[in-house]
Motif scaffolding. Structure first.
Motif, PDB file in Angstrom:
ATOM      1  N   LEU A 298       0.835  -1.190   0.000  1.00 56.18           N
ATOM      2  CA  LEU A 298       0.000   0.000   0.000  1.00 56.18           C
ATOM      3  C   LEU A 298       0.877   1.251   0.000  1.00 56.18           C
ATOM      4  CD1 LEU A 298      -2.836   1.246   0.165  1.00 56.18           C
ATOM      5  CD2 LEU A 298      -2.670   1.088   2.661  1.00 56.18           C
ATOM      6  N   LEU A 299       0.689   2.103  -1.000  1.00 53.70           N
ATOM      7  CA  LEU A 299       1.479   3.329  -1.116  1.00 53.70           C
ATOM      8  C   LEU A 299       0.714   4.550  -0.631  1.00 53.70           C
ATOM      9  CD1 LEU A 299       3.023   2.807  -4.684  1.00 53.70           C
ATOM     10  CD2 LEU A 299       3.926   2.056  -2.471  1.00 53.70           C
ATOM     11  N   ASP A 300      -0.562   4.646  -0.975  1.00 55.27           N
ATOM     12  CA  ASP A 300      -1.363   5.814  -0.614  1.00 55.27           C
ATOM     13  C   ASP A 300      -2.800   5.390  -0.347  1.00 55.27           C
ATOM     14  OD1 ASP A 300       0.347   8.244  -0.835  1.00 55.27           O
ATOM     15  OD2 ASP A 300       0.599   7.536  -2.884  1.00 55.27           O
ATOM     16  N   PHE A 301      -3.437   6.130   0.569  1.00 61.51           N
ATOM     17  CA  PHE A 301      -4.837   5.907   0.903  1.00 61.51           C
ATOM     18  C   PHE A 301      -5.514   7.275   0.883  1.00 61.51           C
ATOM     19  CE2 PHE A 301      -7.774   3.113   3.632  1.00 61.51           C
ATOM     20  CZ  PHE A 301      -8.864   3.961   3.498  1.00 61.51           C
ATOM     21  N   ASN A 302      -6.346   7.500  -0.119  1.00 56.26           N
ATOM     22  CA  ASN A 302      -7.075   8.767  -0.231  1.00 56.26           C
ATOM     23  C   ASN A 302      -8.491   8.561   0.283  1.00 56.26           C
ATOM     24  OD1 ASN A 302      -4.897  10.155  -1.679  1.00 56.26           O
ATOM     25  ND2 ASN A 302      -5.404   8.752  -3.338  1.00 56.26           N
ATOM     26  N   PRO A 303      -8.876   9.236   1.383  1.00 59.40           N
ATOM     27  CA  PRO A 303     -10.194   9.001   1.992  1.00 59.40           C
ATOM     28  C   PRO A 303     -11.307   9.778   1.307  1.00 59.40           C
ATOM     29  CG  PRO A 303      -8.992  10.605   3.281  1.00 59.40           C
ATOM     30  CD  PRO A 303      -8.072  10.208   2.155  1.00 59.40           C
ATOM     31  N   ARG A 304     -11.316   9.745   0.006  1.00 61.19           N
ATOM     32  CA  ARG A 304     -12.291  10.503  -0.792  1.00 61.19           C
ATOM     33  C   ARG A 304     -12.245   9.989  -2.227  1.00 61.19           C
ATOM     34  NH1 ARG A 304      -8.168  11.891  -4.294  1.00 61.19           N
ATOM     35  NH2 ARG A 304      -6.434  12.802  -3.161  1.00 61.19           N
ATOM     36  N   LEU A 305     -12.973  10.667  -3.076  1.00 60.87           N
ATOM     37  CA  LEU A 305     -13.054  10.311  -4.489  1.00 60.87           C
ATOM     38  C   LEU A 305     -11.680  10.347  -5.162  1.00 60.87           C
ATOM     39  CD1 LEU A 305     -15.206   9.988  -6.851  1.00 60.87           C
ATOM     40  CD2 LEU A 305     -14.899  12.440  -7.181  1.00 60.87           C
ATOM     41  N   GLY A 306     -11.371   9.336  -5.962  1.00 61.96           N
ATOM     42  CA  GLY A 306     -10.177   9.358  -6.780  1.00 61.96           C
ATOM     43  C   GLY A 306     -10.465  10.045  -8.106  1.00 61.96           C
ATOM     44  N   ALA A 307      -9.517  10.843  -8.591  1.00 61.50           N
ATOM     45  CA  ALA A 307      -9.776  11.656  -9.788  1.00 61.50           C
ATOM     46  C   ALA A 307     -10.122  10.820 -11.015  1.00 61.50           C
ATOM     47  CB  ALA A 307      -8.568  12.551 -10.083  1.00 61.50           C
ATOM     48  N   GLN A 308      -9.657   9.571 -11.085  1.00 60.13           N
ATOM     49  CA  GLN A 308      -9.906   8.732 -12.262  1.00 60.13           C
ATOM     50  C   GLN A 308     -11.062   7.760 -12.045  1.00 60.13           C
ATOM     51  OE1 GLN A 308      -7.488   8.370 -10.091  1.00 60.13           O
ATOM     52  NE2 GLN A 308      -6.587   6.341 -10.043  1.00 60.13           N
ATOM     53  N   PHE A 309     -11.977   8.068 -11.104  1.00 60.88           N
ATOM     54  CA  PHE A 309     -13.036   7.114 -10.766  1.00 60.88           C
ATOM     55  C   PHE A 309     -13.926   6.781 -11.956  1.00 60.88           C
ATOM     56  CE2 PHE A 309     -15.721  10.825 -10.620  1.00 60.88           C
ATOM     57  CZ  PHE A 309     -17.007  10.348 -10.859  1.00 60.88           C
ATOM     58  N   ARG A 310     -14.016   7.676 -12.965  1.00 64.26           N
ATOM     59  CA  ARG A 310     -14.890   7.419 -14.107  1.00 64.26           C
ATOM     60  C   ARG A 310     -14.383   6.258 -14.973  1.00 64.26           C
ATOM     61  NH1 ARG A 310     -19.844   8.494 -15.214  1.00 64.26           N
ATOM     62  NH2 ARG A 310     -19.338   8.850 -17.404  1.00 64.26           N
ATOM     63  N   LEU A 311     -13.197   5.785 -14.709  1.00 61.39           N
ATOM     64  CA  LEU A 311     -12.714   4.572 -15.374  1.00 61.39           C
ATOM     65  C   LEU A 311     -13.638   3.391 -15.084  1.00 61.39           C
ATOM     66  CD1 LEU A 311     -10.530   2.784 -16.764  1.00 61.39           C
ATOM     67  CD2 LEU A 311      -9.352   2.708 -14.555  1.00 61.39           C
ATOM     68  N   PHE A 312     -14.205   3.381 -13.870  1.00 58.12           N
ATOM     69  CA  PHE A 312     -14.957   2.220 -13.406  1.00 58.12           C
ATOM     70  C   PHE A 312     -16.460   2.477 -13.421  1.00 58.12           C
ATOM     71  CE2 PHE A 312     -10.915   2.197 -10.970  1.00 58.12           C
ATOM     72  CZ  PHE A 312     -10.363   1.051 -11.515  1.00 58.12           C
ATOM     73  N   ARG A 313     -17.176   1.662 -14.166  1.00 53.77           N
ATOM     74  CA  ARG A 313     -18.631   1.682 -14.161  1.00 53.77           C
ATOM     75  C   ARG A 313     -19.086   0.268 -14.499  1.00 53.77           C
ATOM     76  NH1 ARG A 313     -19.578   5.497 -17.812  1.00 53.77           N
ATOM     77  NH2 ARG A 313     -20.190   4.120 -19.513  1.00 53.77           N
ATOM     78  N   ASP A 314     -19.832  -0.359 -13.587  1.00 54.73           N
ATOM     79  CA  ASP A 314     -20.175  -1.763 -13.790  1.00 54.73           C
ATOM     80  C   ASP A 314     -21.323  -1.922 -14.784  1.00 54.73           C
ATOM     81  OD1 ASP A 314     -22.580  -1.329 -12.439  1.00 54.73           O
ATOM     82  OD2 ASP A 314     -21.866  -2.176 -10.551  1.00 54.73           O
TER      83      ASP A 314
END
Length: 444
Positions: A298-314
């Motif tokens: 584990l390198l980083d833990f961002n407790p919020r939205l990741g900027a590239q979240f639109r990559l993922f849509r089921d």
């Protein structure tokens, strides 16, 4: 481009995008606006500049120009209360940077009358967002992570380098406290003593922020992974895994080209970590696969939205933002099949980042063209929402002309100044400003 509609989804509750970071080119907030706006949710957002690209998305119902002092918790809450009064009814509040997420966890109790947002343990977002405090958490829980140490002087930095060897990774321990004025990047790779000396000089000139040095885990193609997840009332769902193909700066920055990839082992590890921490909300975690022992560190833990979240849509059309909105408004989150192979590109930073890979002999022009030729999702360009892309190009052009890569520090703007979105009245051919239908009357 419109998001698949959910059966029986209630979109009456507004959503508010909230950030304290003065980064005018933050594409994560724009992705959030588009994701909820296309689903029919009335979206409002806080922006630091009237010409912020995301502020001109056609999917916004209204916007505020506001740049509060991140250290003044009382004023931030007063400003958010002003926003709530303007809306006139409860709204879902989405923090899109570490400072905003930390503020809501530590000072958000009095805002719950107006806003709905996750309730993780109050101290947790600050601890996981902090680069060195995250190391302590990982050691306590037995989570693999690179060796790291806080340094306060150049002598301590030189001693750690002598013990660990080059290359090293340097990180600001609390990057959200820089207010956009940092002379040192939040993450840098130091390849030799000359890099260490240059960083030490810039750090001393900055005169703020603790510096952490970290062991460099050997990388390579396909070794950098990230997990985007939402953990709410029904547990951790969804949880997506992907591969970071390129970043800016090269090998040490934000994702500029990413790809969906199924990784059951990593997904299980990340979901278990969120459960053990009792984390609630949207999380963005960065891992690197260590070929030396077969672990995901584990390198980083961002407790919020990741900027590239639109990559993922089921397959049900659900991303982490839509999942959070449904859960926080008391609606079930449909479960779909995870995406595989989809690619996400950040148009303004990937060409610059690619130059770094080219200088290292890792990327050629034809290879770069092939990698971006059939990208399914872009950070800025969207056929149904062109204004943000045009404004982004303007900002990048201005920065190139002034030889600036970091945003120009802006003055504090108080109180929040509301602007309704310009809309075309049906049948009139005239554009006008429409007052929010949820605004409260004077004196109420």
């Amino acid at each position: 481009m419109r998001a698949p509609e959910q059966d029986g989804m209630d979109t009456a509750t507004p959503a508010v995008v909230f950030k304290l970071d003065p980064n005018v080119l933050h594409h994560g907030g724009l992705g959030l606006i588009r994701s909820l706006g296309r689903a029919g949710v009335p979206v409002y957002a806080v922006h630091e500049d009237p010409l912020a690209p995301a502020a001109h998305s056609r999917h916004l119902r209204g916007r505020w120009w506001w740049r509060p002092d991140p250290g003044d918790a009382e004023r931030i809450n007063l400003g958010l209360a002003t926003l709530a009064e303007r809306l006139g009814r409860p709204a879902v509040l989405f923090p899109t940077d570490d400072a905003a997420a930390i503020h809501l966890a530590e000072h958000g109790a009095e805002l719950r009358h107006w806003f709905r947002f996750p309730d993780p343990p109050p101290e947790l977002p600050r601890e996981v967002a902090g680069k060195f405090t995250l190391q302590d958490i990982c050691r306590e829980l037995g989570v693999p992570t690179p060796r790291a140490e806080l340094v306060r002087t150049r002598a301590e930095a030189a001693e750690f380098a002598a013990e660990t060897g080059f290359p090293l990774v340097a990180k600001l321990a609390t990057p959200w406290t820089s207010g956009g004025r940092a002379k040192v990047r939040s993450t840098s790779i130091l390849r030799d003593r000359a890099d260490l000396r240059a960083l030490g000089q810039a750090w001393e000139e900055q005169r703020s922020g603790l510096l952490m040095l970290q062991e460099y885990v050997p990388g390579g193609s396909g070794n950098d992974w990230f997990v985007h997840a939402y953990r709410g009332s029904g547990g951790c769902r969804p949880a997506f895994t992907g591969v970071k193909l390129r970043s800016y700066p090269a090998h040490a920055g934000l994702t500029t080209l990413g790809r969906c990839a199924s990784n059951t082992v990593l997904r299980t590890q990340a979901v278990e970590l969120l459960r053990r921490l009792d984390f609630r909300g949207i999380a963005d975690l960065d891992f690197r696969f260590d070929r030396r022992d077969g672990s995901y560190r584990l390198l980083d833990f961002n407790p919020r939205l990741g900027a590239q979240f639109r990559l993922f849509r089921d397959s049900a059309g659900v991303d982490v933002v839509l999942a959070a909105y449904l859960d926080l408004t008391g609606q079930p989150v449909p479960e779909g099949l995870p995406p595989v192979g989809r690619r996400f590109l950040v148009e303004n930073y990937d060409p610059i980042g690619a130059l770094g890979y080219r200088r290292r002999g890792e990327l050629g022009l034809r290879q770069w063209i092939r990698s971006v030729w059939r990208v399914e999702e872009t950070a800025w360009f969207a056929r149904d929402d062109l204004a943000p892309f045009a404004l982004m190009c303007g900002w990048m052009g201005a920065r190139a002309l002034t030889r600036r890569i970091a945003p120009r520090p802006a003055r504090v703007v108080e109180p929040p100044r509301y602007r309704a979105r310009a809309e075309r009245v049906a049948g009139s051919g005239v554009r006008q400003r429409r007052r929010s239908p949820y605004a409260v009357k004077e004196g109420h």
